[in-house]
Design an enzyme around this catalytic site. Structure first.
Site, short mmCIF file in Angstrom:
data_model
loop_
_atom_site.label_atom_id
_atom_site.label_comp_id
_atom_site.label_asym_id
_atom_site.label_seq_id
_atom_site.Cartn_x
_atom_site.Cartn_y
_atom_site.Cartn_z
N LYS A 54 0.99 -1.33 0.13
CA LYS A 54 -0.12 0.00 -0.03
C LYS A 54 1.02 1.21 -0.12
O LYS A 54 0.72 2.32 -0.84
CB LYS A 54 -0.70 0.12 1.06
CG LYS A 54 -2.08 -0.79 1.00
CD LYS A 54 -2.90 -1.22 2.64
CE LYS A 54 -4.01 -2.15 2.31
NZ LYS A 54 -4.36 -2.80 3.63
N GLN A 98 -5.29 -1.38 9.56
CA GLN A 98 -5.11 -2.70 8.78
C GLN A 98 -5.74 -3.50 9.72
O GLN A 98 -5.55 -3.65 11.09
CB GLN A 98 -3.57 -3.33 8.60
CG GLN A 98 -3.40 -4.44 7.99
CD GLN A 98 -3.96 -4.47 6.65
OE1 GLN A 98 -4.08 -3.51 5.89
NE2 GLN A 98 -4.46 -5.70 6.22
N ASP A 121 -11.51 3.07 3.82
CA ASP A 121 -12.06 1.66 3.86
C ASP A 121 -13.56 1.48 3.77
O ASP A 121 -14.00 0.46 3.45
CB ASP A 121 -11.57 0.75 5.28
CG ASP A 121 -10.31 -0.04 4.87
OD1 ASP A 121 -10.01 -0.42 3.78
OD2 ASP A 121 -9.62 -0.23 5.96
N1 GUN Z 1 -7.88 -6.83 6.13
C1 GUN Z 1 -8.17 -7.57 5.10
N2 GUN Z 1 -8.99 -6.81 4.17
C2 GUN Z 1 -8.80 -5.40 4.60
C3 GUN Z 1 -9.21 -4.30 4.09
O1 GUN Z 1 -9.88 -4.22 3.07
N3 GUN Z 1 -8.85 -3.11 4.84
C4 GUN Z 1 -8.25 -3.28 6.01
N4 GUN Z 1 -8.08 -2.06 6.84
N5 GUN Z 1 -7.88 -4.23 6.54
C5 GUN Z 1 -7.92 -5.57 5.84
#
Ligand code: GUN
Length: 300
Positions: A54, A98, A121
């Protein structure tokens, strides 16, 4: 019959190019650089890989990347205090915590501390409600990426029968909301659904997001249907040598590809779209924060 393979990698690269071009324009015309803060608590190896990717792609798109790594034993109050700081920081337009979080933390409490307008998100209760009621929201990245690919393939989705297998807050539920907003007839199937195979066979659009390796085979698929495989499962691959593994989706690709009209592969399908949509959401959040028009072709 053999399905068209939907090239998510190429699609995602295109989305990232569009983001980068609009970021460059924001900088040139307004002197603004979008910023994304990613918070990782603990040292889950898969999460570390995601967070690194990311950060790299954020910078490649011309945006600022802020990484905050906290030890697994961090108190929830300390994480909430960090989120308060990021909420107040005008250089941060998007915040992502995350998941999963360590067991001692209340995930909902943490997510709902993020300012909704910075919640790239789309997990904040306010964004969930906005999406469900048709108001302008931040839309979860993976379902957003799936919808972009479906619209690209079909144009209008109006009147299509869509079945979403899986009811998670991250994928299944928001995916169903997006399909409903595009006037599909939507069914959410899950582990307790009766006659699930027969139900799936009625779908013009089948989205698999259950996290069970190769659960959905060609026999579940209506001839010509579009199959979107969100699953990422690691299974043993002794044919590649002892102890080796490979990635597979929730769909058994070979049998499904003989029946479907179009299908996303794993890897190289939905996966690359998630980060691309995260960048798109960060740009969207930045534009909204500054009262500028929504970025073109990157929101729904
Ligand atoms: N963990 C697995 N998928 C995601 C996601 O789309 N966003 C976040 N923040 N954590 C995750």
């Amino acid at each position: 019959m053999s399905a068209e393979i939907i090239d998510g990698k190429a699609f995602a690269a295109d989305v990232r190019r569009k983001v980068a071009a609009q970021v460059a324009r924001l900088k040139a015309e307004h002197g603004i650089t979008p910023g994304l803060a990613v918070v990782l608590v603990g040292d889950d190896p898969a999460s570390q890989v995601y967070v690194r990717n990311k950060g790299k792609m954020t910078v490649e798109a011309g945006m600022n990347s802020f990484e905050h790594r906290l030890p697994a034993e961090t108190e929830e109050a300390a994480l909430l205090a960090l989120l308060d700081d990021l909420n107040a920081d005008p250089t941060v337009h998007g915040i992502l915590v995350q998941l999963p979080l360590p067991g001692h933390m209340d995930e909902a409490n943490v997510i709902n501390r993020i300012a909704p307008e910075k919640d790239v998100d789309g997990f904040h209760i306010s964004n969930v409600g906005r999406l469900a009621t048709g108001q302008k929201a931040m839309v979860p990245c993976t379902p957003l990426g799936c919808l972009m690919m479906l619209r690209d393939l079909h144009g209008s989705l109006s009147g299509m029968d869509a079945v979403v297998v899986g009811r998670s807050n991250i994928v299944g539920k928001p995916m169903a909301q997006l399909l409903l907003r595009d006037s599909c007839t939507v069914t959410i199937a899950h582990s307790r659904t009766r006659n699930i195979e027969e139900l799936c066979r009625r779908a013009d659009i089948l989205v698999a997001a259950v996290g069970r390796a190769e659960m959905i085979t060609g026999a579940w698929i209506k001839p010509g249907a579009t199959v979107i495989d969100v699953g990422i499962n690691r299974i043993p691959a002794p044919e590649r040598g002892e102890g080796r593994t490979r990635l597979v989706g929730d769909v058994h690709f070979d049998s499904a590809a003989r029946v479907a009209g179009a299908i996303t592969p794993v890897p190289g399908g939905v996966g690359p779209m998630t980060i691309a949509c995260l960048l798109a959401n960060t740009l969207t959040a930045c534009c909204r924060a500054h009262g500028l028009p929504e970025p073109e072709g990157l929101t729904v």
